[in-house]
Write a protein that holds these residues in place. Structure first.
Motif: not given
Length: 364
Positions: A312-341
């Protein structure tokens, strides 16, 4: 003379770019108004690209080196906002877990209304294994609305509620965090300090392995629609034209200043939870802060942001009139790997988009 002015200008721009980026290393309680530099970072970076191209064409070697060095040093910041490529991760193995986080805005339904919003969310969560919900109605509120528990609504075997609500009165009365899971859950015992931190912690048992889940809804600026419109459209002419705009801007700044201060305390609390932990951990939710912020910096120092493995090139998670903004996240520790964001911009059931990622939990 022109060469000197060019060098001075490029140096000032390089310093401004670095200041916008490195303000995230300083707690907002210390930084004061400087915390707002983070909002300017992507725009200053874009301006720097334009100026750097001009300097290269003008063969202004030293000016280009100064500005280019600043851009190189701060490039990590731009990659948290824009992903031209995804990072390579180790081979995925172990247990696959589909994670979703979403601020459901108290099931008000966004542009759909409550009933259609619930059906929309059922589809969003259908193949998820763990779901973090923010601004979710607690059990008492659901009872008054004559609705079943959220795990029954969305088809999960287990659920965990935060033991505290945001408020006992007003718009946020009966609103809390909820974790839905297909794995058994155990909720952390809260302390008295937990009640105002908007953070809940629980443990999921996945194939016999304990995983800590930290669901966050950090302090919101809580801007009204009118204030968002003011921020989006205000100009210098507006400010000079009338006292009303000045008053609105002052009130907006006061709300933002208070929210930054409270998020600082909440962030430190989340960081302590992560550090005082000896098992795999997933942290997610509505952080109400951008990737160029103290909040994001402190958490991403310890955990991996699933957006880093995104296409996903440009991340925006808040649906509003503000400029594109990413404020919702998923973080994980090193015991995980992640795909399919994925950011589910197709959904209009809340003012936040659902964010999902597939995590792979390696075996101990």
């Amino acid at each position: 003379m022109f060469k000197l002015l060019r060098f001075i200008f490029s140096t000032i721009l390089a310093i401004a770019l670095a200041a916008c980026y490195f303000q995230a290393w300083v707690p907002p309680t210390i930084l004061g108004k400087g915390v707002f530099l983070g909002f300017a970072f992507p725009y200053v970076w874009i301006a720097s690209i334009v100026v750097l191209i001009f300097l290269v064409l003008m063969r202004a070697k030293f000016s280009a080196i100064v500005l280019g060095a600043s851009m190189l040093v701060t490039s990590g910041g731009i990659l948290t906002i824009v992903r031209p490529w995804s990072e390579t991760q180790p081979e995925h193995n172990g247990r696959q877990i589909k994670m979703v986080t979403m601020n459901i805005c108290n099931l008000y339904g966004g542009n759909l209304g409550t009933k259609l919003a619930v059906e929309d969310m059922k589809q969003l969560f259908a193949d998820a294994d763990i779901v973090f919900l923010q601004e979710a109605p607690n059990a008492q509120r659901l009872k008054r609305l004559e609705m079943p528990p959220l795990n029954e609504i969305f088809g999960f075997e287990y659920q965990a509620y935060d033991c505290s609500s945001y408020s006992t009165t007003g718009k946020t009365e009966g609103i809390t965090q909820v974790i839905l899971s297909r794995f058994p859950l155990t909720v952390d015992e809260p302390t008295d300090e937990d009640t105002d931190r908007h953070v809940m912690s629980a443990y999921a048992t996945i194939d016999g392995q304990k995983v800590r889940l930290i669901n966050c809804h950090l302090e919101s600026i809580r801007l009204s629609a009118e204030q968002i419109n003011t921020v989006s459209n205000v100009s210098r002419a507006d400010i000079h034209r009338g006292q009303g705009t000045k008053t609105e801007l002052h009130e907006t700044y006061s709300k933002m200043r208070t929210a930054f201060d409270r998020r600082t305390a909440q962030t430190i609390y989340v960081v302590d939870l992560i550090k005082n932990n000896n098992c795999p951990v997933i942290v997610g939710g509505d952080f109400n802060d951008t990737p160029i912020s103290f909040t994001y910096h402190k958490v991403s120092e310890l955990l991996y942001d699933t957006y880093r493995n995104s296409t996903v090139m440009f991340g925006t998670t808040y649906n509003s009139d503000l400029p594109p903004i990413r404020i919702d996240y998923i973080f994980h520790s090193e015991q995980f790997t992640s795909t399919d964001y994925l950011i589910h911009t197709e959904s209009q059931s809340s003012d936040h988009y659902a964010v999902s990622s597939v995590l792979w939990l390696g075996k101990e």
